[in-house]
Write a protein that holds these residues in place. Structure first.
Motif, mmCIF file in Angstrom:
data_model
loop_
_atom_site.group_PDB
_atom_site.id
_atom_site.type_symbol
_atom_site.label_atom_id
_atom_site.label_comp_id
_atom_site.label_asym_id
_atom_site.label_seq_id
_atom_site.Cartn_x
_atom_site.Cartn_y
_atom_site.Cartn_z
ATOM 1 N N HIS A 58 -13.111 18.210 0.803
ATOM 2 C CA HIS A 58 -14.294 17.938 1.784
ATOM 3 C C HIS A 58 -14.185 16.214 1.849
ATOM 4 C CE1 HIS A 58 -18.588 16.712 2.280
ATOM 5 N NE2 HIS A 58 -18.584 17.848 2.688
ATOM 6 N N ASP A 59 -14.001 15.937 0.885
ATOM 7 C CA ASP A 59 -14.096 14.273 0.734
ATOM 8 C C ASP A 59 -13.129 13.701 2.058
ATOM 9 O OD1 ASP A 59 -16.176 14.200 -0.599
ATOM 10 O OD2 ASP A 59 -14.999 13.569 -2.631
ATOM 11 N N ARG A 60 -12.038 14.250 1.612
ATOM 12 C CA ARG A 60 -10.873 13.714 2.569
ATOM 13 C C ARG A 60 -11.024 14.190 4.009
ATOM 14 N NH1 ARG A 60 -6.233 16.552 -0.655
ATOM 15 N NH2 ARG A 60 -4.821 16.049 1.343
ATOM 16 N N LEU A 61 -11.635 15.368 4.344
ATOM 17 C CA LEU A 61 -11.809 15.716 5.727
ATOM 18 C C LEU A 61 -13.212 14.800 6.248
ATOM 19 C CD1 LEU A 61 -12.012 19.487 5.530
ATOM 20 C CD2 LEU A 61 -10.125 18.023 6.719
ATOM 21 N N VAL A 62 -13.889 14.540 5.442
ATOM 22 C CA VAL A 62 -15.261 13.771 5.869
ATOM 23 C C VAL A 62 -14.498 12.393 6.313
ATOM 24 C CG1 VAL A 62 -17.275 12.373 5.188
ATOM 25 C CG2 VAL A 62 -16.990 14.994 4.721
ATOM 26 N N LYS A 63 -13.814 11.867 5.214
ATOM 27 C CA LYS A 63 -13.133 10.522 5.610
ATOM 28 C C LYS A 63 -12.284 10.418 6.772
ATOM 29 C CE LYS A 63 -10.412 7.026 3.151
ATOM 30 N NZ LYS A 63 -9.547 6.753 2.123
ATOM 31 N N ALA A 64 -11.795 11.442 7.071
ATOM 32 C CA ALA A 64 -10.731 11.527 8.368
ATOM 33 C C ALA A 64 -11.772 11.621 9.605
ATOM 34 C CB ALA A 64 -9.795 12.684 8.206
ATOM 35 N N VAL A 65 -12.725 12.488 9.505
ATOM 36 C CA VAL A 65 -13.469 12.493 10.621
ATOM 37 C C VAL A 65 -14.232 11.063 11.029
ATOM 38 C CG1 VAL A 65 -15.683 13.694 11.411
ATOM 39 C CG2 VAL A 65 -14.002 14.922 10.457
ATOM 40 N N LEU A 66 -14.694 10.682 9.881
ATOM 41 C CA LEU A 66 -15.565 9.391 10.062
ATOM 42 C C LEU A 66 -14.533 8.067 10.323
ATOM 43 C CD1 LEU A 66 -17.832 9.290 6.966
ATOM 44 C CD2 LEU A 66 -18.253 9.602 9.247
ATOM 45 N N SER A 91 -5.171 26.072 16.245
ATOM 46 C CA SER A 91 -4.003 25.890 16.999
ATOM 47 C C SER A 91 -3.911 24.104 16.950
ATOM 48 C CB SER A 91 -4.310 25.980 18.621
ATOM 49 O OG SER A 91 -5.574 25.532 18.962
ATOM 50 N N LYS A 92 -4.879 23.461 16.637
ATOM 51 C CA LYS A 92 -4.727 22.059 16.256
ATOM 52 C C LYS A 92 -5.466 21.498 15.423
ATOM 53 C CE LYS A 92 -7.590 20.755 20.203
ATOM 54 N NZ LYS A 92 -7.700 19.864 21.539
ATOM 55 N N PHE A 93 -5.220 20.713 14.609
ATOM 56 C CA PHE A 93 -6.206 20.334 13.206
ATOM 57 C C PHE A 93 -6.896 19.219 13.988
ATOM 58 C CE2 PHE A 93 -7.438 19.029 9.089
ATOM 59 C CZ PHE A 93 -7.819 20.175 8.810
ATOM 60 N N ASP A 94 -8.011 19.324 14.726
ATOM 61 C CA ASP A 94 -8.449 18.089 15.184
ATOM 62 C C ASP A 94 -10.157 18.010 14.468
ATOM 63 O OD1 ASP A 94 -10.021 20.286 16.093
ATOM 64 O OD2 ASP A 94 -9.511 19.898 18.148
ATOM 65 N N GLU A 95 -10.722 17.061 15.171
ATOM 66 C CA GLU A 95 -12.092 16.739 14.500
ATOM 67 C C GLU A 95 -12.974 17.912 14.426
ATOM 68 O OE1 GLU A 95 -15.776 13.596 15.267
ATOM 69 O OE2 GLU A 95 -13.876 13.329 16.272
ATOM 70 N N ALA A 96 -12.909 18.635 15.445
ATOM 71 C CA ALA A 96 -13.806 19.907 15.559
ATOM 72 C C ALA A 96 -13.590 20.963 14.479
ATOM 73 C CB ALA A 96 -13.835 20.573 16.972
ATOM 74 N N THR A 97 -12.178 20.885 14.477
ATOM 75 C CA THR A 97 -11.741 21.924 13.391
ATOM 76 C C THR A 97 -12.021 21.401 12.004
ATOM 77 O OG1 THR A 97 -9.742 22.791 14.683
ATOM 78 C CG2 THR A 97 -9.788 23.302 12.368
ATOM 79 N N ALA A 98 -11.858 20.058 11.822
ATOM 80 C CA ALA A 98 -12.304 19.295 10.438
ATOM 81 C C ALA A 98 -13.833 19.605 10.137
ATOM 82 C CB ALA A 98 -11.657 17.884 10.499
ATOM 83 N N LYS A 99 -14.714 19.460 11.408
ATOM 84 C CA LYS A 99 -16.031 19.668 11.269
ATOM 85 C C LYS A 99 -16.324 20.908 10.641
ATOM 86 C CE LYS A 99 -17.674 15.688 13.959
ATOM 87 N NZ LYS A 99 -18.479 15.406 15.249
ATOM 88 N N ARG A 100 -15.813 22.055 11.372
ATOM 89 C CA ARG A 100 -16.120 23.467 10.911
ATOM 90 C C ARG A 100 -15.490 23.631 9.555
ATOM 91 N NH1 ARG A 100 -14.072 24.546 15.992
ATOM 92 N NH2 ARG A 100 -12.101 25.647 15.381
ATOM 93 N N ALA A 101 -14.375 22.989 9.053
ATOM 94 C CA ALA A 101 -13.977 23.370 7.849
ATOM 95 C C ALA A 101 -14.985 22.571 6.730
ATOM 96 C CB ALA A 101 -12.519 22.569 7.765
ATOM 97 N N ILE A 102 -15.204 21.478 7.291
ATOM 98 C CA ILE A 102 -16.358 20.689 6.346
ATOM 99 C C ILE A 102 -17.584 21.524 6.162
ATOM 100 C CG2 ILE A 102 -17.895 18.756 6.293
ATOM 101 C CD1 ILE A 102 -15.435 17.011 7.616
ATOM 102 N N GLU A 103 -18.251 22.117 7.026
ATOM 103 C CA GLU A 103 -19.442 22.883 7.120
ATOM 104 C C GLU A 103 -19.084 23.974 6.097
ATOM 105 O OE1 GLU A 103 -22.370 25.225 10.211
ATOM 106 O OE2 GLU A 103 -20.665 24.187 10.930
ATOM 107 N N LEU A 104 -17.915 24.722 6.239
ATOM 108 C CA LEU A 104 -17.648 25.726 5.414
ATOM 109 C C LEU A 104 -17.329 25.405 4.058
ATOM 110 C CD1 LEU A 104 -16.869 28.967 5.379
ATOM 111 C CD2 LEU A 104 -14.734 28.476 6.140
ATOM 112 N N ILE A 105 -16.742 24.386 4.065
ATOM 113 C CA ILE A 105 -16.468 23.808 2.575
ATOM 114 C C ILE A 105 -18.097 23.578 1.743
ATOM 115 C CG2 ILE A 105 -15.749 22.069 1.091
ATOM 116 C CD1 ILE A 105 -13.184 21.965 2.908
ATOM 117 N N GLU A 106 -18.558 23.025 2.544
ATOM 118 C CA GLU A 106 -20.282 22.608 1.875
ATOM 119 C C GLU A 106 -20.801 24.026 1.435
ATOM 120 O OE1 GLU A 106 -21.870 20.231 4.964
ATOM 121 O OE2 GLU A 106 -20.982 18.357 4.201
ATOM 122 N N GLN A 107 -20.741 25.096 2.517
ATOM 123 C CA GLN A 107 -21.344 26.375 2.269
ATOM 124 C C GLN A 107 -20.553 26.826 0.891
ATOM 125 O OE1 GLN A 107 -20.715 28.569 5.830
ATOM 126 N NE2 GLN A 107 -22.439 27.488 7.089
#
Length: 350
Positions: free
Chosen positions: A169-177, A214-230
């Motif tokens: 989660h922290d790594r994804l958030v950092k990447a998005v930011l 298909s691509k690991f972009d910011e939108a995918t990361a945000k969905r992953a972050i949301e799912l991880i937080e859940q």
């Protein structure tokens, strides 16, 4: 006056003479026995010596003495027979008492034996219950230990998963930011997917999202972050629920242990009481058996003494009656001799 006195007198005064009709009548009248034969012979000798008055005197004296002896013997016989009867009655009473005590003791032995049997069965049952309750407590504690081990395993796994998810989660958030454009390196992405599969499983939605995007972009990361937080929230909520549930489980465990302890304490008290009662009854049985053995010995001794006393009484009475019959015969002979001599007194004086 005895035969010896009469013998001396007759020997001093005797003289040769023919047998008188009175003596002949006396011989025919009296029974044939040694006493009567001696009496007639002595009277014959005495009369031949001219001592008729002295003979009357001596005969009367002998009658009186023998009568006195008979009366004294009768009194002594009555006294001794009364003593025998008293002894026999007392022995019979003692024997009846001993017999009753033996019967009472035998019943008591039966009651004690039955009580011992009952207490023994109770003791076996209580010990079996104690064994069962101890096994029950052991089972409760074993179950609780297994529950704790399972809980610790789950907590350890949950902590590990939580740590991994928080790291991702922290790594994804950092990447998005940071929004660096390339977002994540391919190697880092693969490592992240591998870690998710390891902790959550290959078919977990998060693993599938990261692996098949298909691509690991910011939108995918945000969905992953949301799912991880859940998922993180769910894990933490589960931990809270488990802690709350464990409080109830621990209370239930303590309650079960307390119940077992109460039952065991009661059974131990029952076992102690039963063991003590059993020991007391066993001691009572030994004492009662010893008492009964002594009573039976006393009963046998008293029975033997009673039989001996009865035999002694019968022997004494038989001997007395034999002697009494003999004395009565002697007295009758003396009285008969005295009467015949008096009836023939005038003829004897000629």
């Amino acid at each position: 006056m005895t035969f010896k006195t009469l013998m001396v007198l007759l020997l001093v005064t005797m003289a040769v003479a023919t047998e008188s009709p009175a003596i002949e009548k006396l011989r025919n009248k009296l029974d044939q026995n040694e006493y009567n034969s001696q009496l007639v012979d002595l009277l014959e000798l005495s009369l031949a010596g001219g001592q008729l008055d002295r003979v009357f005197e001596l005969l009367q004296k002998m009658v009186d003495d023998l009568t006195g002896q008979i009366n004294a013997a009768n009194l002594d016989h009555a006294s001794r027979m009364a003593a025998f009867e008293s002894s026999i009655e007392q022995l019979e009473a003692n024997l009846a008492t001993l017999s009753s005590e033996v019967q009472t003791n035998n019943r008591k032995i039966g009651d004690i034996t039955q009580a011992i049997s009952t207490l023994t069965s109770t003791s076996v049952a209580v010990k079996k219950q104690l064994e069962t309750i101890n096994q029950r407590e052991e089972q409760i504690r074993d179950n609780r230990q297994r529950e704790i081990q399972v809980l610790e395993t789950k907590q350890s796994a949950g902590s590990r998963i939580l740590a991994a998810l928080e790291d991702i989660h922290d790594r994804l958030v950092k990447a998005v930011l940071s929004n660096t454009g390339s977002f994540l390196e391919e190697a880092e992405k693969k490592e992240m997917i591998k870690q998710v599969k390891k902790e959550l499983g290959r078919t977990h939605p998060l693993a599938l999202l990261l692996e098949f995007s298909s691509k690991f972009d910011e939108a995918t990361a945000k969905r992953a972050i949301e799912l991880i937080e859940q998922i993180i929230a769910s894990i933490k909520e589960g931990e809270v629920n488990r802690e709350s549930n464990q409080t109830a489980v621990e209370e239930n465990f303590n309650s079960l242990v307390n119940e077992v302890t109460v039952v065991r304490d009661k059974l131990q008290q029952d076992n102690q009481k039963t063991t003590s009662a059993l020991k007391n009854r066993q001691n009572d049985l030994k004492i009662t058996q010893r008492r009964n053995k002594q009573l039976e010995q006393n009963e046998a001794t008293t029975q033997q003494l009673l039989e001996t006393t009865r035999v002694q009484k019968d022997l004494y009475d038989s001997n007395f009656r034999s002697n009494a019959s003999k004395r009565e015969g002697q007295l009758n002979s003396l009285k008969t001799a005295l009467q015949i001599l008096r009836d023939n007194e005038q003829a004897l004086k000629k």
